[in-house]
Design a protein around this motif. Structure first.
Motif, mmCIF file in Angstrom:
data_model
loop_
_atom_site.group_PDB
_atom_site.id
_atom_site.type_symbol
_atom_site.label_atom_id
_atom_site.label_comp_id
_atom_site.label_asym_id
_atom_site.label_seq_id
_atom_site.Cartn_x
_atom_site.Cartn_y
_atom_site.Cartn_z
ATOM 1 N N SER A 145 0.829 -1.208 0.000
ATOM 2 C CA SER A 145 0.000 0.000 0.000
ATOM 3 C C SER A 145 0.861 1.256 0.000
ATOM 4 O O SER A 145 0.480 2.283 -0.578
ATOM 5 N N GLU A 146 2.055 1.190 0.629
ATOM 6 C CA GLU A 146 2.970 2.344 0.585
ATOM 7 C C GLU A 146 3.416 2.629 -0.847
ATOM 8 O O GLU A 146 3.529 3.786 -1.248
ATOM 9 N N MET A 147 3.659 1.555 -1.611
ATOM 10 C CA MET A 147 4.077 1.735 -3.004
ATOM 11 C C MET A 147 2.944 2.288 -3.857
ATOM 12 O O MET A 147 3.173 3.105 -4.753
ATOM 13 N N THR A 159 1.190 6.526 -7.182
ATOM 14 C CA THR A 159 0.108 7.417 -7.615
ATOM 15 C C THR A 159 0.507 8.880 -7.432
ATOM 16 O O THR A 159 0.096 9.732 -8.219
ATOM 17 N N ARG A 160 1.320 9.163 -6.422
ATOM 18 C CA ARG A 160 1.767 10.533 -6.195
ATOM 19 C C ARG A 160 2.698 11.006 -7.311
ATOM 20 O O ARG A 160 2.715 12.180 -7.668
ATOM 21 N N ASN A 161 3.483 10.079 -7.862
ATOM 22 C CA ASN A 161 4.460 10.427 -8.890
ATOM 23 C C ASN A 161 4.119 9.832 -10.258
ATOM 24 O O ASN A 161 4.992 9.617 -11.087
ATOM 25 N N LEU A 199 -2.657 4.004 2.599
ATOM 26 C CA LEU A 199 -3.618 3.250 1.792
ATOM 27 C C LEU A 199 -4.780 4.142 1.377
ATOM 28 O O LEU A 199 -5.211 4.120 0.214
ATOM 29 N N GLU A 200 -5.278 4.933 2.304
ATOM 30 C CA GLU A 200 -6.398 5.830 2.009
ATOM 31 C C GLU A 200 -6.024 6.837 0.921
ATOM 32 O O GLU A 200 -6.752 7.019 -0.061
ATOM 33 N N ALA A 201 -4.867 7.476 1.075
ATOM 34 C CA ALA A 201 -4.421 8.468 0.089
ATOM 35 C C ALA A 201 -4.154 7.816 -1.265
ATOM 36 O O ALA A 201 -4.503 8.384 -2.314
ATOM 37 N N GLY A 202 -3.548 6.627 -1.241
ATOM 38 C CA GLY A 202 -3.269 5.924 -2.495
ATOM 39 C C GLY A 202 -4.533 5.582 -3.258
ATOM 40 O O GLY A 202 -4.595 5.746 -4.486
#
Length: 218
Positions: free
Chosen positions: A76-78, A83-85, A117-120
Motif C-alpha cells: 500500500s505504501e508503493m 500514484t503521487r508520482n 492506503l487511504e491516500a493511495g
C-alpha cells in the motif's frame, strides 16, 4: 475464509480482456506470498507478473517491466508513492489497470499504514476512474461506512458482501493465570499456561498471536 480465491475469480476475466490487474496489501510478506503463488498459477499460462515494494529501486528498466506486466503486486505504501508520482514516472500500468484488489483493507483505519492506503486509493481513482476495485477483509467492522466512501470516490455502483461463514468454528474462552508476582513472573505464568494448552493438541497446527517479537521467539 477464501479471500484470495475471491480475488482470483475476478482476475481471470480481466486478464483475458487484455487489461492489467493490480494487487496491493499492507505487508511485504503478504505481497511476496502472492508473488510466489501467482508466478506459478498465472505465469504458468503466459501472464507476466511483476512486484514492487520498498526494496526495489524504480529504474527505467523497472518502469518498463511494470508497464509490460499483466499483474502488478505492490504494498500500500508503493501504491501511495506511485500514484503521487504517476505523471513524472510515466506509470502507464496505473492507467491500464482493469482491476485493483486491496487486501486486508481493515488497516485503512490504523495510524501506521492506514493513511497511505487511504491516500493511495483516493489518488488512484482520480488517475483511473474506470477501474474496478475489490476490497477484501476478514475483520472489518465498519464495512458499510467503507462501502459508501468507495462509492463516493469513483461514483460506481458498490456492492457489500458480508458473510459470517468460517471454515473452522471460532470458540472463545478465558483462562486464569497467576499475575500477582510482577510483570515478568506473570508473563512466565501466561507462557506456561499457553504451552500446556498447545501440548494437549500436539497433532494439530496451531497459530499463536503474541504482543512482541521477543514473546514470539520465546
Amino acid at each position: 475464509t477464501g479471500k484470495t480465491i475471491m480475488g482470483e475469480l475476478f482476475m481471470w476475466p480481466v486478464l483475458a480482456s487484455g487489461k492489467k490487474v493490480i494487487y496491493t496489501s499492507p505487508l511485504k510478506a503478504l505481497t511476496r506470498e502472492k508473488w510466489d503463488s501467482w508466478t506459478k498459477k498465472f505465469g504458468g499460462v503466459g501472464y507476466r507478473v511483476a512486484m514492487i515494494t520498498g526494496d526495489y529501486k524504480l529504474s527505467d528498466k523497472r518502469i518498463k517491466e511494470l508497464n509490460e506486466a499483466d499483474i502488478i503486486l505492490c504494498t500500500s505504501e508503493m501504491l501511495d508513492h506511485r500514484t503521487r508520482n504517476a505523471a513524472s514516472e510515466k506509470s502507464e500500468w496505473l492507467m491500464k489497470a482493469g482491476l485493483l484488489i486491496v487486501d486486508e483493507v481493515q488497516l485503512i483505519g490504523m495510524k501506521d499504514r492506514g493513511d497511505k492506503l487511504e491516500a493511495g486509493l483516493m489518488r488512484f481513482t482520480l488517475i483511473n476512474s474506470t477501474c474496478r476495485i475489490i476490497l477484501l477483509s476478514g475483520t472489518m467492522p465498519n464495512s458499510r461506512q467503507i462501502t459508501g466512501w468507495v462509492k463516493g470516490l469513483n461514483g460506481k455502483e458498490t456492492i457489500l458482501i458480508r458473510s459470517g461463514w468460517r471454515p473452522i468454528k471460532l470458540n472463545m474462552r478465558y483462562e486464569i493465570y497467576d499475575d500477582r508476582q510482577g510483570y515478568y513472573a506473570a508473563k512466565d505464568s501466561l507462557m506456561k499456561m499457553i504451552m500446556q494448552d498447545v501440548k494437549r493438541h500436539d497433532k494439530d497446527k496451531i497459530l499463536i498471536f503474541v504482543h512482541s517479537k521477543t514473546d514470539g521467539r520465546r
